[in-house]
Design a protein around this motif. Structure first.
Motif, PDB file in Angstrom:
ATOM      1  N   ASP A  74       0.823  -1.209   0.000  1.00 27.58           N
ATOM      2  CA  ASP A  74       0.000   0.000   0.000  1.00 27.58           C
ATOM      3  C   ASP A  74       0.860   1.263   0.000  1.00 27.58           C
ATOM      4  OD1 ASP A  74      -2.778   0.147  -0.147  1.00 27.58           O
ATOM      5  OD2 ASP A  74      -3.002  -0.882   1.787  1.00 27.58           O
ATOM      6  N   ASP A  75       1.919   1.251   0.828  1.00 32.44           N
ATOM      7  CA  ASP A  75       2.817   2.405   0.898  1.00 32.44           C
ATOM      8  C   ASP A  75       3.467   2.652  -0.463  1.00 32.44           C
ATOM      9  OD1 ASP A  75       2.354   2.666   3.651  1.00 32.44           O
ATOM     10  OD2 ASP A  75       4.018   1.340   4.177  1.00 32.44           O
ATOM     11  N   LEU A  76       3.928   1.575  -1.092  1.00 32.68           N
ATOM     12  CA  LEU A  76       4.586   1.697  -2.393  1.00 32.68           C
ATOM     13  C   LEU A  76       3.581   2.143  -3.461  1.00 32.68           C
ATOM     14  CD1 LEU A  76       7.080   1.361  -4.157  1.00 32.68           C
ATOM     15  CD2 LEU A  76       6.605  -1.102  -4.283  1.00 32.68           C
ATOM     16  N   ASP A  77       2.393   1.557  -3.441  1.00 31.07           N
ATOM     17  CA  ASP A  77       1.328   1.935  -4.370  1.00 31.07           C
ATOM     18  C   ASP A  77       0.998   3.423  -4.212  1.00 31.07           C
ATOM     19  OD1 ASP A  77      -0.980   1.132  -6.202  1.00 31.07           O
ATOM     20  OD2 ASP A  77      -2.121   1.871  -4.473  1.00 31.07           O
ATOM     21  N   GLY A  78       0.922   3.877  -2.967  1.00 28.08           N
ATOM     22  CA  GLY A  78       0.612   5.287  -2.701  1.00 28.08           C
ATOM     23  C   GLY A  78       1.678   6.217  -3.257  1.00 28.08           C
ATOM     24  N   PHE A  79       2.939   5.817  -3.106  1.00 26.19           N
ATOM     25  CA  PHE A  79       4.040   6.619  -3.637  1.00 26.19           C
ATOM     26  C   PHE A  79       3.962   6.701  -5.159  1.00 26.19           C
ATOM     27  CE2 PHE A  79       8.236   7.320  -5.331  1.00 26.19           C
ATOM     28  CZ  PHE A  79       8.733   8.355  -4.548  1.00 26.19           C
ATOM     29  N   LEU A  80       3.736   5.550  -5.800  1.00 28.62           N
ATOM     30  CA  LEU A  80       3.659   5.516  -7.264  1.00 28.62           C
ATOM     31  C   LEU A  80       2.485   6.362  -7.769  1.00 28.62           C
ATOM     32  CD1 LEU A  80       4.372   1.709  -7.857  1.00 28.62           C
ATOM     33  CD2 LEU A  80       5.967   3.621  -8.199  1.00 28.62           C
ATOM     34  N   ARG A  81       1.362   6.289  -7.063  1.00 24.31           N
ATOM     35  CA  ARG A  81       0.204   7.111  -7.431  1.00 24.31           C
ATOM     36  C   ARG A  81       0.536   8.597  -7.328  1.00 24.31           C
ATOM     37  NH1 ARG A  81      -5.332   4.844  -6.769  1.00 24.31           N
ATOM     38  NH2 ARG A  81      -5.091   2.601  -6.789  1.00 24.31           N
ATOM     39  N   ASP A  82       1.157   8.990  -6.204  1.00 23.32           N
ATOM     40  CA  ASP A  82       1.438  10.412  -5.979  1.00 23.32           C
ATOM     41  C   ASP A  82       2.347  10.993  -7.049  1.00 23.32           C
ATOM     42  OD1 ASP A  82      -0.088  10.476  -3.750  1.00 23.32           O
ATOM     43  OD2 ASP A  82       1.567  10.449  -2.313  1.00 23.32           O
ATOM     44  N   SER A 117      -4.338  -8.795  -0.244  1.00 19.92           N
ATOM     45  CA  SER A 117      -4.338  -7.438   0.275  1.00 19.92           C
ATOM     46  C   SER A 117      -2.992  -6.754   0.067  1.00 19.92           C
ATOM     47  CB  SER A 117      -4.656  -7.460   1.764  1.00 19.92           C
ATOM     48  OG  SER A 117      -4.215  -6.277   2.380  1.00 19.92           O
ATOM     49  N   MET A 118      -3.051  -5.437  -0.222  1.00 18.22           N
ATOM     50  CA  MET A 118      -1.828  -4.653  -0.316  1.00 18.22           C
ATOM     51  C   MET A 118      -1.281  -4.281   1.056  1.00 18.22           C
ATOM     52  SD  MET A 118      -1.665  -2.051  -3.453  1.00 18.22           S
ATOM     53  CE  MET A 118      -2.084  -2.497  -5.138  1.00 18.22           C
ATOM     54  N   GLY A 119      -1.915  -4.781   2.101  1.00 16.28           N
ATOM     55  CA  GLY A 119      -1.400  -4.545   3.447  1.00 16.28           C
ATOM     56  C   GLY A 119      -0.157  -5.368   3.759  1.00 16.28           C
ATOM     57  N   THR A 120       0.207  -6.248   2.838  1.00 18.11           N
ATOM     58  CA  THR A 120       1.372  -7.121   3.023  1.00 18.11           C
ATOM     59  C   THR A 120       2.674  -6.312   3.040  1.00 18.11           C
ATOM     60  OG1 THR A 120       0.147  -8.686   1.662  1.00 18.11           O
ATOM     61  CG2 THR A 120       2.431  -9.243   2.156  1.00 18.11           C
ATOM     62  N   GLU A 121       3.585  -6.664   3.950  1.00 21.74           N
ATOM     63  CA  GLU A 121       4.878  -5.972   4.010  1.00 21.74           C
ATOM     64  C   GLU A 121       5.811  -6.479   2.912  1.00 21.74           C
ATOM     65  OE1 GLU A 121       6.652  -6.045   7.883  1.00 21.74           O
ATOM     66  OE2 GLU A 121       4.903  -5.092   8.829  1.00 21.74           O
ATOM     67  N   LEU A 122       6.595  -5.551   2.361  1.00 25.51           N
ATOM     68  CA  LEU A 122       7.513  -5.906   1.272  1.00 25.51           C
ATOM     69  C   LEU A 122       8.491  -7.005   1.688  1.00 25.51           C
ATOM     70  CD1 LEU A 122       8.517  -2.451  -0.266  1.00 25.51           C
ATOM     71  CD2 LEU A 122       6.550  -3.883  -0.771  1.00 25.51           C
ATOM     72  N   GLY A 123       8.935  -6.943   2.930  1.00 30.78           N
ATOM     73  CA  GLY A 123       9.919  -7.899   3.419  1.00 30.78           C
ATOM     74  C   GLY A 123       9.425  -9.339   3.389  1.00 30.78           C
ATOM     75  N   GLU A 124       8.103  -9.518   3.383  1.00 31.26           N
ATOM     76  CA  GLU A 124       7.545 -10.878   3.340  1.00 31.26           C
ATOM     77  C   GLU A 124       7.548 -11.456   1.932  1.00 31.26           C
ATOM     78  OE1 GLU A 124       3.634 -11.072   5.112  1.00 31.26           O
ATOM     79  OE2 GLU A 124       4.218  -9.609   6.636  1.00 31.26           O
ATOM     80  N   ILE A 125       7.692 -10.591   0.917  1.00 27.32           N
ATOM     81  CA  ILE A 125       7.532 -11.048  -0.467  1.00 27.32           C
ATOM     82  C   ILE A 125       8.777 -10.867  -1.320  1.00 27.32           C
ATOM     83  CG2 ILE A 125       5.805 -11.123  -2.292  1.00 27.32           C
ATOM     84  CD1 ILE A 125       4.364  -8.849  -0.830  1.00 27.32           C
TER      85      ILE A 125
END
Ligand SMILES: [Zn+2]
Ligand SMILES: [Zn+2]
Ligand SMILES: [Zn+2]
Ligand SMILES: [Zn+2]
Length: 232
Positions: A74-82, A117-125
């Motif tokens: 979600d954080d990364l998606d938000g950055f890309l959107r902005d 869900s985009m709530g997943t942390e990057l470190g898990e994937i």
């Protein structure tokens, strides 16, 4: 949209580098070392990923980012959107190792959202060298490719996405007079006759309502995208 390779600017020293050499520069930029020293001094907080993001069909648009492993999709998606994408709150999704992670949107029907869900942390994937993709808007889609360049120990306590480098705005000729284009007709963008300068815009037959500004983003000319006001 004509393609051109574009140089990019290092966020720290503001110098210009080619797309091919800037990753190497980022590893040795003296100004970056100074900046990061100032904000560190704490113990390592976990891992941080260095990502390269580019337009899949418009690779002249690219960014190098640093994202903590504790940040979510979600954080990364938000950055890309902005910085590159947001026009009217469309859905988006990441596709990582065959799995879909879909954004939530107040405008979407619940049954449209069938990914994880985009709530997943990057470190898990994410793992170093992994490639994945991001799509914004399932109608007029902007496709991005992302690559994990490397990972390292995080010295900062921040959870924010950090912009390391970004392509300089490409210039395109007006299809009519060859002067630099400033506007793009969203109707004609796909026929190759959409890019116009201010002078030729008034003579373009589709009318002013169809024009979007030429902005530094792979979403230029798409849907109602007018760019990120805060872009540097
Ligand atoms: Zn630099
Ligand atoms: Zn839109
Ligand atoms: Zn012109
Ligand atoms: Zn037109």
């Amino acid at each position: 949209m004509p393609r051109s390779t574009s140089n990019g600017q290092c966020f720290f020293c503001k110098d210009s580098f080619s797309k091919q050499t800037i990753a190497r520069h980022l590893n040795s930029c003296g100004q970056r070392v100074l900046t990061e020293k100032k904000s560190s001094g704490k113990k390592a907080q976990g891992k941080i990923f260095h990502l390269l993001v580019e337009g899949r069909y418009a690779p002249q648009y690219w960014m190098h980012l640093e994202v903590p492993a504790s940040a979510t999709l979600d954080d990364l998606d938000g950055f890309l959107r902005d910085i590159w994408l947001e026009c009217c709150g469309h859905l988006s999704e990441f596709i990582i190792q065959g799995e879909r992670y879909t954004s939530s949107s107040p405008f979407a029907d619940a049954d449209e959202i069938d990914g994880l869900s985009m709530g997943t942390e990057l470190g898990e994937i994410l793992q170093p060298k992994m490639k994945f993709s991001h799509d914004y808007d399932f109608g007029t889609t902007t496709h991005l490719t992302l690559k994990v360049v490397s990972e390292k120990e995080d010295q900062s306590a921040s959870n924010d996405v950090q912009l390391l480098a970004r392509n300089e705005p490409p210039t395109y000729p007006c299809y009519s007079c060859r002067k630099p284009a400033t506007q793009i007709c969203s109707q004609c963008a796909y026929e190759g006759t959409g890019l116009v300068c201010d002078d030729c815009a008034s003579e373009h037959e589709c009318g002013e309502d169809m024009f979007l500004p030429v902005v530094n983003s792979p979403r230029v000319g798409m849907c109602g995208y007018t760019g990120d006001e805060a872009a540097w």
